[in-house]
Scaffold this motif. Structure first.
Motif, short mmCIF file in Angstrom:
data_model
loop_
_atom_site.label_atom_id
_atom_site.label_comp_id
_atom_site.label_asym_id
_atom_site.label_seq_id
_atom_site.Cartn_x
_atom_site.Cartn_y
_atom_site.Cartn_z
N GLY A 9 11.58 12.55 1.77
CA GLY A 9 10.32 12.04 2.30
C GLY A 9 10.41 10.68 2.97
N THR A 11 11.45 8.42 5.88
CA THR A 11 11.86 8.66 7.27
C THR A 11 12.03 7.39 8.10
OG1 THR A 11 9.55 9.02 7.86
CG2 THR A 11 10.83 10.96 7.35
N CYS A 15 9.30 3.26 4.79
CA CYS A 15 9.50 4.11 3.61
C CYS A 15 10.57 3.50 2.70
CB CYS A 15 9.97 5.50 4.02
SG CYS A 15 8.80 6.43 5.01
N SER A 18 9.32 0.62 0.86
CA SER A 18 8.37 1.04 -0.17
C SER A 18 9.10 1.51 -1.43
CB SER A 18 7.49 2.15 0.40
OG SER A 18 6.59 2.60 -0.58
N LYS A 21 10.77 -1.50 -3.15
CA LYS A 21 9.81 -2.34 -3.86
C LYS A 21 9.31 -1.65 -5.14
CE LYS A 21 6.04 -5.56 -3.06
NZ LYS A 21 5.28 -6.29 -2.04
N GLY A 58 5.87 7.52 -7.85
CA GLY A 58 4.68 6.66 -7.78
C GLY A 58 4.47 6.09 -6.39
N ALA A 59 5.57 5.93 -5.65
CA ALA A 59 5.48 5.40 -4.29
C ALA A 59 5.21 6.50 -3.28
CB ALA A 59 6.77 4.66 -3.94
N GLY A 60 5.12 7.74 -3.75
CA GLY A 60 4.73 8.83 -2.86
C GLY A 60 5.89 9.60 -2.25
N PHE A 61 7.09 9.43 -2.82
CA PHE A 61 8.25 10.16 -2.31
C PHE A 61 8.75 11.14 -3.37
CE2 PHE A 61 7.80 6.14 -0.16
CZ PHE A 61 7.79 6.55 1.16
N GLY B 9 2.91 -2.69 8.13
CA GLY B 9 4.18 -2.18 7.60
C GLY B 9 4.29 -0.66 7.58
N THR B 11 4.74 2.71 9.39
CA THR B 11 5.21 3.09 10.71
C THR B 11 5.36 4.59 10.90
OG1 THR B 11 7.48 2.72 10.00
CG2 THR B 11 6.40 0.91 11.14
N GLY B 14 5.60 9.16 6.40
CA GLY B 14 6.03 8.89 5.02
C GLY B 14 5.34 7.66 4.46
N CYS B 15 5.23 6.63 5.30
CA CYS B 15 4.51 5.41 4.91
C CYS B 15 3.06 5.74 4.60
CB CYS B 15 4.55 4.37 6.03
SG CYS B 15 6.19 3.78 6.45
N GLN B 17 1.71 8.52 3.72
CA GLN B 17 1.60 9.30 2.49
C GLN B 17 1.77 8.39 1.27
OE1 GLN B 17 4.45 12.49 2.32
NE2 GLN B 17 3.54 13.39 0.50
N SER B 18 2.69 7.43 1.39
CA SER B 18 2.94 6.52 0.29
C SER B 18 1.71 5.67 -0.03
CB SER B 18 4.13 5.63 0.65
OG SER B 18 4.39 4.71 -0.37
N ALA B 22 -0.57 5.86 -3.41
CA ALA B 22 -0.73 4.66 -4.23
C ALA B 22 -2.21 4.38 -4.51
CB ALA B 22 -0.09 3.46 -3.53
N GLU B 57 -0.07 -3.21 -1.88
CA GLU B 57 1.05 -4.13 -2.10
C GLU B 57 2.08 -3.50 -3.04
OE1 GLU B 57 1.61 -7.22 -0.85
OE2 GLU B 57 -0.22 -7.43 0.32
N GLY B 58 1.59 -2.79 -4.05
CA GLY B 58 2.48 -2.14 -5.00
C GLY B 58 3.35 -1.08 -4.34
N ALA B 59 2.84 -0.50 -3.27
CA ALA B 59 3.60 0.53 -2.55
C ALA B 59 4.54 -0.10 -1.52
CB ALA B 59 2.65 1.51 -1.86
N GLY B 60 4.52 -1.43 -1.41
CA GLY B 60 5.48 -2.10 -0.53
C GLY B 60 4.95 -2.41 0.87
N PHE B 61 3.63 -2.32 1.06
CA PHE B 61 3.05 -2.63 2.37
C PHE B 61 2.19 -3.88 2.27
CE2 PHE B 61 4.08 1.82 2.04
CZ PHE B 61 4.88 1.99 3.16
#
Lengths: 69, 69
Positions: A9, A11, A15, A18, A21, A58-61, B9, B11, B14-15, B17-18, B22, B57-61
């Motif tokens: 997941g 790409t 990602c 994410s 982190k 948890g991060a969606g992957f 952040g 792009t 996958g981002c 979805q993340s 979250a 933020e927890g998801a890295g964005f």
């Protein structure tokens, strides 16, 4: 100990960031390297695979498990 | 109530979805729509901006705050 996991997941760099982190959120001292091309994440400093799985999911992957050496 | 936030952040899909996962992890009944082009996330069913910020933020964005209507 370094261990490599298959993660689906991811790409792009966003990602990768994410996932990195999320793992560091659970294990702040871990070192995380993401290989987007091979869909692999290499983690140093986390003994319990379940923690990595939890962070990745948890991060969606999609956590697919450890890669055989 | 529907509210739109600026999130940097993201792009790719996958981002998106993340970020969606979250936010739903923190607010399971929320509806989340991601607009990658405009770097915006529209959330229905979360009253507290801080929860959205924490999830993003927890998801890295990067959570940049609510967008003025």
């Amino acid at each position: 100990m370094e261990k490599t996991y298959k993660v689906e997941g991811m790409t792009c760099g966003g990602c990768a960031q994410s996932v990195e982190k999320a793992i560091k959120g659970i294990a702040p001292t871990a070192t995380v390297k993401v290989d987007l091309e091979n869909k692999q994440v290499t983690v140093t400093g986390v003994e319990d695979d379940a923690l990595v799985a939890q962070a990745v999911e948890g991060a969606g992957f999609d956590y697919e498990g450890p890669v055989s050496p």
